[in-house]
Design a protein around this motif. Structure first.
Motif, PDB file in Angstrom:
ATOM      1  N   LEU A   2       0.814  -1.218   0.000  1.00 43.84           N
ATOM      2  CA  LEU A   2       0.000   0.000   0.000  1.00 43.84           C
ATOM      3  C   LEU A   2       0.848   1.269   0.000  1.00 43.84           C
ATOM      4  O   LEU A   2       0.308   2.368   0.116  1.00 43.84           O
ATOM      5  N   SER A   3       2.155   1.146  -0.101  1.00 50.98           N
ATOM      6  CA  SER A   3       3.043   2.305   0.026  1.00 50.98           C
ATOM      7  C   SER A   3       2.745   3.377  -1.022  1.00 50.98           C
ATOM      8  O   SER A   3       2.243   3.090  -2.110  1.00 50.98           O
ATOM      9  N   ASN A   4       3.080   4.607  -0.671  1.00 47.81           N
ATOM     10  CA  ASN A   4       2.782   5.775  -1.496  1.00 47.81           C
ATOM     11  C   ASN A   4       3.887   5.988  -2.540  1.00 47.81           C
ATOM     12  O   ASN A   4       5.025   6.320  -2.180  1.00 47.81           O
ATOM     13  N   PRO A   5       3.595   5.844  -3.830  1.00 50.08           N
ATOM     14  CA  PRO A   5       4.636   6.030  -4.851  1.00 50.08           C
ATOM     15  C   PRO A   5       4.965   7.498  -5.120  1.00 50.08           C
ATOM     16  O   PRO A   5       5.976   7.799  -5.750  1.00 50.08           O
ATOM     17  N   ARG A   6       4.146   8.413  -4.627  1.00 51.30           N
ATOM     18  CA  ARG A   6       4.324   9.810  -4.987  1.00 51.30           C
ATOM     19  C   ARG A   6       5.563  10.446  -4.368  1.00 51.30           C
ATOM     20  O   ARG A   6       6.107  11.421  -4.894  1.00 51.30           O
ATOM     21  N   ARG A   7       6.047   9.873  -3.247  1.00 48.83           N
ATOM     22  CA  ARG A   7       7.223  10.486  -2.624  1.00 48.83           C
ATOM     23  C   ARG A   7       8.467  10.339  -3.495  1.00 48.83           C
ATOM     24  O   ARG A   7       9.463  11.029  -3.271  1.00 48.83           O
ATOM     25  N   VAL A   8       8.409   9.475  -4.499  1.00 49.75           N
ATOM     26  CA  VAL A   8       9.519   9.350  -5.440  1.00 49.75           C
ATOM     27  C   VAL A   8       9.729  10.650  -6.203  1.00 49.75           C
ATOM     28  O   VAL A   8      10.841  10.952  -6.651  1.00 49.75           O
ATOM     29  N   MET A   9       8.649  11.449  -6.350  1.00 52.46           N
ATOM     30  CA  MET A   9       8.761  12.690  -7.107  1.00 52.46           C
ATOM     31  C   MET A   9       9.744  13.662  -6.449  1.00 52.46           C
ATOM     32  O   MET A   9      10.403  14.452  -7.135  1.00 52.46           O
ATOM     33  N   LEU A  10       9.855  13.626  -5.123  1.00 51.91           N
ATOM     34  CA  LEU A  10      10.839  14.462  -4.449  1.00 51.91           C
ATOM     35  C   LEU A  10      12.255  13.946  -4.691  1.00 51.91           C
ATOM     36  O   LEU A  10      13.195  14.727  -4.866  1.00 51.91           O
ATOM     37  N   GLN A  11      12.423  12.633  -4.720  1.00 54.78           N
ATOM     38  CA  GLN A  11      13.744  12.061  -4.985  1.00 54.78           C
ATOM     39  C   GLN A  11      14.239  12.442  -6.379  1.00 54.78           C
ATOM     40  O   GLN A  11      15.431  12.639  -6.583  1.00 54.78           O
ATOM     41  N   ARG A  12      13.320  12.539  -7.323  1.00 50.09           N
ATOM     42  CA  ARG A  12      13.703  12.941  -8.684  1.00 50.09           C
ATOM     43  C   ARG A  12      14.359  14.321  -8.688  1.00 50.09           C
ATOM     44  O   ARG A  12      15.207  14.610  -9.533  1.00 50.09           O
ATOM     45  N   GLN A  13      13.947  15.163  -7.761  1.00 52.37           N
ATOM     46  CA  GLN A  13      14.497  16.513  -7.665  1.00 52.37           C
ATOM     47  C   GLN A  13      15.663  16.589  -6.680  1.00 52.37           C
ATOM     48  O   GLN A  13      16.086  17.674  -6.291  1.00 52.37           O
ATOM     49  N   LEU A  14      16.180  15.420  -6.265  1.00 45.98           N
ATOM     50  CA  LEU A  14      17.282  15.337  -5.298  1.00 45.98           C
ATOM     51  C   LEU A  14      16.912  16.004  -3.973  1.00 45.98           C
ATOM     52  O   LEU A  14      17.733  16.652  -3.326  1.00 45.98           O
ATOM     53  N   ILE A  15      15.645  15.811  -3.554  1.00 37.86           N
ATOM     54  CA  ILE A  15      15.140  16.300  -2.272  1.00 37.86           C
ATOM     55  C   ILE A  15      14.894  15.076  -1.393  1.00 37.86           C
ATOM     56  O   ILE A  15      14.165  14.164  -1.797  1.00 37.86           O
ATOM     57  N   PHE A  16      15.487  15.066  -0.190  1.00 38.36           N
ATOM     58  CA  PHE A  16      15.459  13.837   0.604  1.00 38.36           C
ATOM     59  C   PHE A  16      15.039  14.061   2.061  1.00 38.36           C
ATOM     60  O   PHE A  16      15.184  13.164   2.879  1.00 38.36           O
ATOM     61  N   TRP A  17      14.490  15.242   2.396  1.00 40.28           N
ATOM     62  CA  TRP A  17      14.063  15.433   3.775  1.00 40.28           C
ATOM     63  C   TRP A  17      12.942  14.470   4.150  1.00 40.28           C
ATOM     64  O   TRP A  17      12.813  14.069   5.315  1.00 40.28           O
ATOM     65  N   GLN A  18      12.127  14.085   3.166  1.00 42.52           N
ATOM     66  CA  GLN A  18      11.027  13.162   3.452  1.00 42.52           C
ATOM     67  C   GLN A  18      11.548  11.794   3.858  1.00 42.52           C
ATOM     68  O   GLN A  18      10.932  11.091   4.677  1.00 42.52           O
ATOM     69  N   ASP A  19      12.692  11.386   3.295  1.00 43.87           N
ATOM     70  CA  ASP A  19      13.280  10.110   3.695  1.00 43.87           C
ATOM     71  C   ASP A  19      13.778  10.168   5.137  1.00 43.87           C
ATOM     72  O   ASP A  19      13.772   9.149   5.846  1.00 43.87           O
ATOM     73  N   PHE A  20      14.225  11.337   5.565  1.00 46.48           N
ATOM     74  CA  PHE A  20      14.637  11.510   6.966  1.00 46.48           C
ATOM     75  C   PHE A  20      13.458  11.210   7.891  1.00 46.48           C
ATOM     76  O   PHE A  20      13.564  10.406   8.826  1.00 46.48           O
ATOM     77  N   LEU A  21      12.320  11.864   7.645  1.00 45.91           N
ATOM     78  CA  LEU A  21      11.149  11.649   8.490  1.00 45.91           C
ATOM     79  C   LEU A  21      10.677  10.205   8.431  1.00 45.91           C
ATOM     80  O   LEU A  21      10.337   9.598   9.461  1.00 45.91           O
ATOM     81  N   LEU A  22      10.663   9.646   7.241  1.00 42.15           N
ATOM     82  CA  LEU A  22      10.155   8.287   7.063  1.00 42.15           C
ATOM     83  C   LEU A  22      11.042   7.266   7.779  1.00 42.15           C
ATOM     84  O   LEU A  22      10.552   6.429   8.554  1.00 42.15           O
ATOM     85  N   ASN A  23      12.340   7.327   7.535  1.00 43.71           N
ATOM     86  CA  ASN A  23      13.243   6.334   8.111  1.00 43.71           C
ATOM     87  C   ASN A  23      13.328   6.433   9.628  1.00 43.71           C
ATOM     88  O   ASN A  23      13.315   5.419  10.328  1.00 43.71           O
ATOM     89  N   VAL A  24      13.420   7.660  10.132  1.00 46.77           N
ATOM     90  CA  VAL A  24      13.514   7.834  11.581  1.00 46.77           C
ATOM     91  C   VAL A  24      12.212   7.409  12.259  1.00 46.77           C
ATOM     92  O   VAL A  24      12.223   6.736  13.298  1.00 46.77           O
ATOM     93  N   GLY A  25      11.079   7.781  11.672  1.00 49.59           N
ATOM     94  CA  GLY A  25       9.793   7.389  12.255  1.00 49.59           C
ATOM     95  C   GLY A  25       9.603   5.888  12.288  1.00 49.59           C
ATOM     96  O   GLY A  25       9.154   5.319  13.295  1.00 49.59           O
ATOM     97  N   MET A  26       9.952   5.216  11.187  1.00 49.76           N
ATOM     98  CA  MET A  26       9.821   3.761  11.132  1.00 49.76           C
ATOM     99  C   MET A  26      10.720   3.088  12.161  1.00 49.76           C
ATOM    100  O   MET A  26      10.294   2.175  12.874  1.00 49.76           O
ATOM    101  N   ARG A  27      11.977   3.526  12.219  1.00 48.91           N
ATOM    102  CA  ARG A  27      12.898   2.884  13.150  1.00 48.91           C
ATOM    103  C   ARG A  27      12.494   3.115  14.599  1.00 48.91           C
ATOM    104  O   ARG A  27      12.583   2.209  15.442  1.00 48.91           O
ATOM    105  N   LEU A  28      12.028   4.335  14.910  1.00 46.69           N
ATOM    106  CA  LEU A  28      11.621   4.641  16.287  1.00 46.69           C
ATOM    107  C   LEU A  28      10.461   3.751  16.713  1.00 46.69           C
ATOM    108  O   LEU A  28      10.454   3.199  17.824  1.00 46.69           O
ATOM    109  N   ALA A  29       9.471   3.583  15.827  1.00 49.20           N
ATOM    110  CA  ALA A  29       8.339   2.717  16.148  1.00 49.20           C
ATOM    111  C   ALA A  29       8.789   1.269  16.321  1.00 49.20           C
ATOM    112  O   ALA A  29       8.346   0.561  17.241  1.00 49.20           O
TER     113      ALA A  29
END
Length: 502
Positions: free
Chosen positions: A128-155
Motif C-alpha cells: 500500500l506504500s505511497n509512490p508519490r514520494r519518489v517525485m521528491l527524490q527525482r528533484q534530489l530532495i530527501f528530507w522526506q526520507d529523513f522523516l520516514l526512516n527515523v519514524g519507522m525505526r523509532l516505532a
C-alpha cells in the motif's frame, strides 16, 4: 556539475542525519534484544524473513526506479505504480499464508507457521506504500526520507523492546517490524498526500524499464539469502541466529556510512547520463569518496568486534565475533565498484546488471556450497570472503565496460586509502596486543578498550591519509572533496546574518 554536486551533498546530509539516528536506534535495539532474546529466536525469525525476501525479489518490479528514470511521470504513472504494488503485495501475502503450514512442517517447528502469517500481513501493508514520494527524490530532495526512516525505526525499536521485556520471545522481532511498517505507511501519505486510483494504463511502459532490474534482483536475493535457509535446515536455529545477527551487524557500519551518498547517485547520474565525460568524472568522485569512508569504518569495526560484542551483547554471542570480523572486512572491500548500480541504471543498462548478477550467482553458488558442506559455519564464512572478492572484480569490470575506466585506474585512484588502511590495521593490532591483555576483563575495561582502539584507528587513518595526500602534491580526490565541504560549512557559519526589522 557544481549544481548537481551541491544537491547530492545536501541530499546526502539529510540521509546521513537519518541514518545516524536510525543506526543509533538500531544499535540500541540490537543490544537490548540480544540480551533479552536467544540466538534461537533470531534464527527462527531469520527463516521467515529469508523466505519473504526471496519471494519479494522474484516479484520485484522496481517501480520507484522506473519513475525516477522516466522523463515526465504524471498521475496516471503514479496510479499504475500504486496498483501494481497493491496487487503484488496481495498476491505475495496470499502465497506466504498458503505456504506457512508446509514450511513449518519442513523445518519441524510449529512456531514458524504463525511467524509467516505475521510476515504475510506485513507484506500486504508494504503493497500500500505511497509512490508519490519518489517525485521528491527525482528533484534530489530527501528530507522526506529523513522523516520516514527515523519514524519507522523509532516505532520498531519501541515496540520490539516493549514486547521483548514483557514476553521474552521472538514476537518482539515480528511485531516491532510490523509497527515500523504501519508508521512508515502513515508518514508517507502525510508527507505527500495522494489518493490512489486503480489503473494499469502505463504498466507496460514502467515494466519495460524494470524487467531486467527485477530479474537481477531475483537472482541477487536468492544468491545472498539461500545460505540462511541451508543453515537453518542443516545446522539449526541457534547457528542461524549467530550467522544472521553477525551478518547484519557486519553490514551495518559500511552500509550506514555509504548509503546516504549512494542513494542520491541514481537521480544525480541520470541528469548527466548524456555527457560521458561528466558522468565518468562524477563516478570517480563518488566512488573515491565512498571507498574512503567505507574501508576505515568496515575494517575498524572488525578490529574492535570482540570487545564490543562482549560488552554490548554478552559472552553468549561470542560465536558471532569471527563472522562479524570476516564479513565486515569483505563488505568494506566490496565498496570498490559498488557504485556500478546507479551508474548502469542511469545509462539504462539494466540488462547488463542482470547479466552481472547471473554470473555472480553461478560463481558464488559452488563456492558457498563447498564451504558450508566441508567446513560448516566457519567454512561458509571463508567462502563468503572468497565470493565477495570475486564479485568485487566483476563489478569493476562492468564499470570498465560502461564508463571506460580500467581496473588499474579504479584501484589507482584509491591507493592512498588502501595505504592508510594498512597503517590503521598495523597500529590498532599492535595497540591491542600491547595494552589490553586481561584474561577476564570487566565491562569498564572492555568499554575503554573499544574507545581507545577506535580513537587510535581514526587518528592513524586520517593522519596517514593526509600525509600520503600531501606527499603526492594534494591531487584531486576524496580529501579535496571533504576539505571543500568543510570550508563551505565554515564559511556559512562565519557569514553574518542579516538583521531583521521589527
Amino acid at each position: 556539475m557544481s549544481s548537481v554536486a551541491g544537491q547530492i551533498i545536501k541530499g546526502s546530509l539529510w540521509l546521513s542525519g537519518a541514518r545516524a539516528i536510525v543506526n543509533a536506534l538500531g544499535w540500541a535495539s540490537t543490544i537490548v534484544l540480544a540480551r533479552l532474546l536467544t540466538p534461537d529466536d533470531f534464527g527462527l525469525v531469520a527463516i521467515g524473513t529469508t523466505i519473504q525476501a526471496i519471494i519479494m525479489a522474484v516479484t520485484e518490479m522496481s517501480l520507484a526506479q522506473a519513475l525516477v528514470h522516466h522523463r515526465a511521470p504524471d498521475d496516471d504513472h503514479l496510479n499504475t505504480a500504486w496498483t501494481l504494488g497493491f496487487l503484488r503485495g496481495l498476491v505475495i501475502a496470499a502465497m506466504l499464508a498458503l505456504a506457512a503450514h508446509p514450511l513449518a512442517l519442513l523445518y519441524e517447528d510449529a512456531r514458524l507457521e504463525w511467524v509467516i502469517y505475521a510476515i504475510a500481513f506485513g507484506v500486504f501493508l508494504g503493497g500500500l506504500s505511497n509512490p508519490r514520494r519518489v517525485m521528491l527524490q527525482r528533484q534530489l530532495i530527501f528530507w522526506q526520507d529523513f522523516l520516514l526512516n527515523v519514524g519507522m525505526r523509532l516505532a520498531t525499536v519501541i515496540v520490539s523492546i516493549g514486547v521483548a521485556v514483557y514476553y521474552r520471545n521472538y514476537w518482539a522481532l515480528i511485531l516491532g517490524g510490523m509497527a515500523g511498517q504501519l508508521v512508515g505507511l502513515a508518514i508517507s501519505y502525510m508527507i505527500m498526500p495522494f489518493l490512489p486510483r486503480f489503473g494499469l494504463r502505463h504498466a507496460r511502459e514502467l515494466w519495460s524499464f524494470s524487467f531486467w532490474l527485477t530479474l537481477g534482483q531475483t537472482v541477487n536475493t536468492i544468491n545472498w539469502r539461500f545460505d540462511q535457509l541451508l543453515i537453518g535446515k542443516l545446522l539449526g536455529r541457534s547457528e542461524l541466529g549467530y550467522y544472521s545477527v553477525g551478518d547484519n551487524l557486519a553490514q551495518m557500519p559500511t552500509r550506514e556510512a555509504t548509503n546516504p551518498l549512494r542513494l542520491t547517485l541514481f537521480p544525480a547520474f541520470s541528469r548527466i547520463s548524456d555527457d560521458p565525460a561528466r558522468l565518468r568524472a562524477a563516478y570517480q568522485r563518488a566512488q573515491g569518496l565512498i571507498t574512503a569512508m567505507a574501508l576505515p569504518v568496515g575494517v575498524g569495526f572488525a578490529l574492535v568486534a570482540e570487545p564490543l560484542v562482549r560488552v554490548a551483547m554478552g559472552d553468549k554471542w561470542l560465536p558471532a565475533v569471527p563472522i562479524i570480523q570476516a564479513l565486515s572486512s569483505i563488505f568494506a572491500f566490496q565498496t570498490f565498484g559498488s557504485v556500478v548500480q546507479p551508474l548502469a541504471m542511469s545509462l539504462g543498462a539494466t540488462k547488463n546488471l542482470f547479466h552481472r548478477d547471473l554470473w555472480v550467482f553461478f560463481v558464488r553458488l559452488p563456492i558457498i556450497l563447498t564451504g558450508l558442506f566441508f567446513g560448516g559455519l566457519p567454512g561458509l564464512v571463508v567462502a563468503r570472503m572468497v565470493s565477495g572478492t570475486v564479485s568485487t572484480i566483476m563489478n569493476m569490470e562492468l564499470v570498465r565496460r560502461l564508463s571506460g575506466l580500467g581496473l588499474r585506474t579504479q584501484f589507482g585512484s584509491n591507493l592512498r586509502t588502501l595505504g592508510a588502511i594498512a597503517v590503521m590495521i598495523v597500529g590498532v593490532t599492535a595497540c591491542r596486543r600491547l595494552a589490553f591483555t586481561a584474561a577476564h576483563p570487566g565491562p569498564l575495561y572492555l568499554i575503554s578498550e573499544v574507545i581507545i582502539l577506535a580513537a587510535t584507528g581514526a587518528i592513524l587513518y586520517l593522519g596517514s591519509h593526509w600525509l600520503f595526500w600531501r606527499l603526492q602534491g594534494y591531487p584531486q580526490g576524496p580529501e579535496k572533496e571533504v576539505r571543500d565541504l568543510l570550508g563551505q560549512a565554515l564559511a556559512r557559519l562565519r557569514r553574518p546574518q542579516p538583521l531583521r526589522s521589527r
